[in-house]
Design a protein around this motif. Structure first.
Motif, PDB file in Angstrom:
ATOM      1  N   PRO A 498      37.141  57.200  36.961  1.00 20.86           N
ATOM      2  CA  PRO A 498      37.512  56.830  38.341  1.00 20.86           C
ATOM      3  C   PRO A 498      37.019  55.437  38.714  1.00 20.86           C
ATOM      4  O   PRO A 498      37.728  54.682  39.396  1.00 20.86           O
ATOM      5  N   GLU A 499      35.801  55.071  38.271  1.00 22.01           N
ATOM      6  CA  GLU A 499      35.265  53.755  38.596  1.00 22.01           C
ATOM      7  C   GLU A 499      36.076  52.645  37.924  1.00 22.01           C
ATOM      8  O   GLU A 499      36.359  51.608  38.528  1.00 22.01           O
ATOM      9  N   ALA A 500      36.452  52.867  36.657  1.00 26.22           N
ATOM     10  CA  ALA A 500      37.212  51.856  35.926  1.00 26.22           C
ATOM     11  C   ALA A 500      38.601  51.688  36.520  1.00 26.22           C
ATOM     12  O   ALA A 500      39.092  50.562  36.688  1.00 26.22           O
ATOM     13  N   ARG A 501      39.223  52.805  36.877  1.00 28.08           N
ATOM     14  CA  ARG A 501      40.566  52.696  37.471  1.00 28.08           C
ATOM     15  C   ARG A 501      40.494  51.995  38.818  1.00 28.08           C
ATOM     16  O   ARG A 501      41.328  51.123  39.128  1.00 28.08           O
ATOM     17  N   ALA A 502      39.501  52.340  39.620  1.00 29.03           N
ATOM     18  CA  ALA A 502      39.354  51.715  40.930  1.00 29.03           C
ATOM     19  C   ALA A 502      39.113  50.212  40.782  1.00 29.03           C
ATOM     20  O   ALA A 502      39.592  49.414  41.597  1.00 29.03           O
ATOM     21  N   PHE A 503      38.372  49.829  39.738  1.00 32.84           N
ATOM     22  CA  PHE A 503      38.110  48.401  39.486  1.00 32.84           C
ATOM     23  C   PHE A 503      39.419  47.648  39.277  1.00 32.84           C
ATOM     24  O   PHE A 503      39.674  46.621  39.920  1.00 32.84           O
ATOM     25  N   TRP A 504      40.269  48.155  38.397  1.00 38.19           N
ATOM     26  CA  TRP A 504      41.527  47.462  38.122  1.00 38.19           C
ATOM     27  C   TRP A 504      42.458  47.494  39.325  1.00 38.19           C
ATOM     28  O   TRP A 504      43.178  46.524  39.582  1.00 38.19           O
TER      29      TRP A 504
END
Length: 586
Positions: A498-504
Motif C-alpha cells: 500500500p505504501e509503494a502504490r500510494a507513493f507512485w
C-alpha cells in the motif's frame, strides 16, 4: 502531471527563471508548463533568433518535443531519414550514414530549419497562463541565498529591474554571462579553421541528402533542407577573411564548385563561424543550473550541438518540476550533472573525430583516410556500422536515478590502447569504435569482452501500442510527463505494498500492462488504475524477451530507471524513492 505548483510563490516572480529563449530554454519552459510549474523566460534580444543555425534534429529531440506536446506541429518542418554521405576528392563515396531505424518512435536523422521549430516552441508557451517571456532584458548580476536566486536585469533603454525565482537555468549560450559570473571553468579548445555558411532558397541542386565533400583543396558541405532550402559550407583557407570571401566575385568562385550558374542562386545569408569544443566544469552551482551551449559546445559535424542541448532539457525539466512542486527533494537536481556531463563529453569527442576525418590537416592524411575508409567500407559489418549510426554514443546513465544490477565491467584491452593512441584521426576513430562495446567491432577491439547487457540507464523504446479504446498511438502519448511502471502480461501493481502504490500515485505514475495485440479482444482483467495496452508492432514482446525481469520502471525522460521481477516491485520502489529524494510515505 498537470497540477500547479503546491508551494507559495509569494516573493518570487516564478518558480523557475530560464535565461535565454533559444531551443533549450524554450523546451524547458514548455515542459515546465506541461507540468504546471510557473516559469519565466528572459531574452536579451527583441525576439527569438530568426536566421538558420542547426539543420539536424534527431529522434531523441523529437521525442522530447513529443513530451512537450508540440511534435505534431514540428513534423511539418522536417525531412525524415536524412542520409549523410562522405566523398573523396575524386567523387568516391567512402562512408554513408543511412539510418532507417525508429526504435524511439521517430526516424533517427532528420533535416530541419531551426527558426521554424523555435517559433513553434515560442508559440507553444501561449498555452500556459503562468509562463512569461521577457524580451530585451540583459542579465547584469546574479546573487543566491538559501531560498532562491535574484537576477538584476537591464532593458534596451538601460532601465534596471530585479526578478527572483527558486531556481535559474542558464541557457544563455556559449558566452554565457551566468556561467562566467559564477566562475565556472569552460574547458576545451577552439579549432583554428573557420567555415563560411551559405544558405539559399529555391534549391539549385534538388538532391535530398547531405553530402560531405572531403576535398583537401577546400572541403565543403552540401545539405538539402525542408521547403526548398539548401545549405553550403566551405572551409575558409589560411589567409582568407570573411570580408573577402563575401565579395560577389569570390562567393561566385566558391559556388561554382557546386552549381552551374552562381548568378542565378537565391541567397538567404552568408556567415562565418569557428568550431569550438568546450565543457563546463560543473552543470550546477547551488540553485543555478547550466544547459545547452552554456554547459557545452561542440563542432557541427554530427549535428549534436542542438541535440545535446535538447537532451539537457529532457533530463532537467522533469526534475525541476518535481522539486518545484514538492514531489522530490533538492538533491534530485544533483543527478542532472551526474547523468548529462559525461555524455556531453562523449558527443564532443565524436564531433571532433568526425571533423578530423572530414578535414584532415594535410593532403597525405587525406590520402591515408581515403584508402583506409574505402577498404573498411568494403567490409559489410563496417559498412553497416556506419550506415546505422552505431558509432553514435547513446546516453547511458550509470549514476543518478538508476538502479544498476551489481555487475562489474571488465577493463578494455586493445580498444583502450587505441583510445589512448594520440590525436591521429584514424586512431581516434578506432578508439571511438572501441568505446561502443556492444557492437561486433567494439567487442573485437576490446578482446571480446562481455559488455554490461542491462537496459537500465538507457532510453526505453517507443513502439506503437493499441489502447483499450482501439486507437493505435505512440507509447509516450499514453505515459505523458510521468513515471511509468510497465509489465509484460501481468499486473504491475499486484505485489505493490500500500505504501509503494500510494507513493507512485502521489507522483502521478502510470501503471501499464502490455500484452499481445490479439489478446486485446479478450478485454482487460487488470485492477483499477492499471492501463492495458496491445503490443501493436511486437516490439515490446521482443524487448522484454531479451530481459530476465518483466517489470520496467521508465522515467519521465523515457530512460529506464530499474528492472525487476513482479515480487521485487515494492523493494525497488523504496530504492528509487531514495534516489529521487522523495519520501516513500506521505
Amino acid at each position: 502531471m498537470a497540477t500547479k505548483s503546491k508551494k507559495n510563490t509569494a516573493g518570487f516572480d516564478a518558480d523557475v527563471i530560464i535565461v535565454g529563449a533559444g531551443p533549450v530554454g524554450l523546451t524547458i519552459a514548455n515542459t515546465l508548463g506541461v507540468a504546471g510549474v510557473p516559469a519565466m523566460v528572459i531574452e536579451k534580444l527583441d525576439k527569438i533568433i530568426d536566421y538558420p543555425r542547426a539543420i539536424g534534429i534527431d529522434d531523441e529531440s523529437l521525442r522530447t518535443l513529443q513530451t512537450a506536446g508540440l511534435v505534431d506541429q514540428v513534423q511539418a518542418h522536417i525531412t525524415p531519414d536524412h542520409w549523410m554521405r562522405f566523398f573523396t576528392a575524386s567523387g568516391k563515396c567512402f562512408a554513408s550514414i543511412e539510418p532507417r531505424t525508429d526504435e524511439f518512435g521517430w526516424s533517427r536523422r532528420n533535416a530541419f530549419i531551426q527558426p521554424q521549430v523555435d517559433e513553434i516552441l515560442y508559440q507553444g508557451l501561449q498555452r500556459f497562463k503562468d509562463t512569461q517571456v521577457l524580451f530585451e532584458q540583459s542579465v547584469t548580476g546574479i546573487t543566491q541565498d538559501a531560498d532562491g536566486v535574484t537576477l538584476t536585469l537591464e532593458d534596451n533603454k538601460g532601465e534596471p529591474r530585479t526578478v527572483r525565482a527558486r531556481y535559474v537555468v542558464a541557457c544563455d549560450g556559449g558566452n554565457s554571462f551566468i556561467r562566467r559570473a559564477l566562475n565556472v571553468p569552460f574547458e576545451g579548445r577552439t579549432k583554428p579553421n573557420q567555415w563560411i555558411v551559405v544558405d539559399v532558397r529555391n534549391d539549385p541542386l534538388g538532391t535530398p541528402h547531405v553530402d560531405m565533400h572531403c576535398d583537401p583543396e577546400r572541403p565543403y558541405v552540401s545539405a538539402a533542407l525542408p521547403h526548398g532550402i539548401r545549405r553550403f559550407e566551405f572551409m575558409v583557407m589560411p589567409g582568407e577573411t570573411e570580408e573577402e570571401l563575401s565579395k560577389p566575385e569570390n562567393l561566385a568562385k566558391l559556388m561554382r564548385k557546386v552549381v552551374a550558374d552562381p548568378d542565378q542562386v537565391d541567397y538567404i545569408r552568408k556567415r562565418v563561424y569557428t568550431h569550438n569544443a568546450r565543457l563546463a566544469a560543473t552543470f550546477r552551482v547551488d540553485r543555478v543550473l547550466l544547459a545547452g551551449d552554456a554547459a557545452h559546445i561542440m563542432p557541427v559535424w554530427q549535428g549534436q550541438g542542438y541535440n545535446s542541448g535538447m537532451r539537457d532539457a529532457s533530463n532537467l525539466a522533469w526534475k525541476l518540476a518535481w522539486v518545484a512542486k514538492g514531489m522530490a527533494g533538492d538533491a534530485l537536481l544533483d543527478t542532472y550533472g551526474e547523468e548529462r556531463r559525461d555524455h556531453a563529453r562523449s558527443m564532443i569527442h565524436l564531433s571532433e573525430v568526425a571533423g578530423d576525418i572530414f578535414a584532415p590537416e594535410s593532403h597525405t592524411a587525406a590520402k591515408v583516410r581515403d584508402t583506409v575508409m574505402l577498404a573498411l567500407n568494403a567490409l559489410p559489418p563496417v559498412k553497416q556500422y556506419f550506415a546505422e549510426m552505431r558509432f553514435k554514443p547513446m546516453p547511458r546513465y550509470e549514476r543518478g536515478v538508476v538502479l544498476l544490477p551489481e555487475k562489474g565491467e571488465s577493463q578494455p584491452l586493445l580498444g583502450g590502447l587505441l583510445n589512448r593512441s594520440g590525436d591521429h584521426p584514424l586512431g581516434r576513430l578506432l578508439g571511438l569504435m572501441a568505446e561502443k562495446k556492444e557492437s561486433p567491432l567494439g567487442r573485437l577491439l576490446n578482446g571480446f569482452e562481455a559488455p554490461l547487457e542491462t537496459p537500465v540507464g538507457r532510453m526505453f523504446i517507443q513502439p506503437r501500442v493499441t489502447t483499450e479504446a482501439g486507437e493505435t498511438v505512440r507509447l509516450d502519448d499514453v505515459i505523458g510527463l510521468n513515471f511509468a511502471i510497465l509489465a509484460w502480461g501481468t499486473d504491475p501493481t499486484f505485489n505493490l505494498s500500500p505504501e509503494a502504490r500510494a507513493f507512485w500515485e502521489r507522483l502521478g505514475a502510470k501503471f501499464i500492462t502490455v500484452k499481445p495485440q490479439v489478446q486485446m479482444a479478450h478485454g482487460s482483467d487488470a485492477r483499477a488504475g492499471v492501463t492495458t495496452l496491445g503490443d501493436a508492432q511486437g516490439r515490446l514482446k521482443e524487448w522484454f524477451g531479451k530481459q530476465t525481469k518483466s517489470i520496467v520502471f521508465v522515467r519521465p525522460d523515457r530512460f529506464v530507471a530499474a528492472l525487476c521481477s513482479p515480487q521485487e516491485v515494492s523493494a525497488v520502489t523504496a530504492a528509487l524513492a531514495r534516489q529521487l529524494a522523495a519520501p516513500l510515505e506521505a
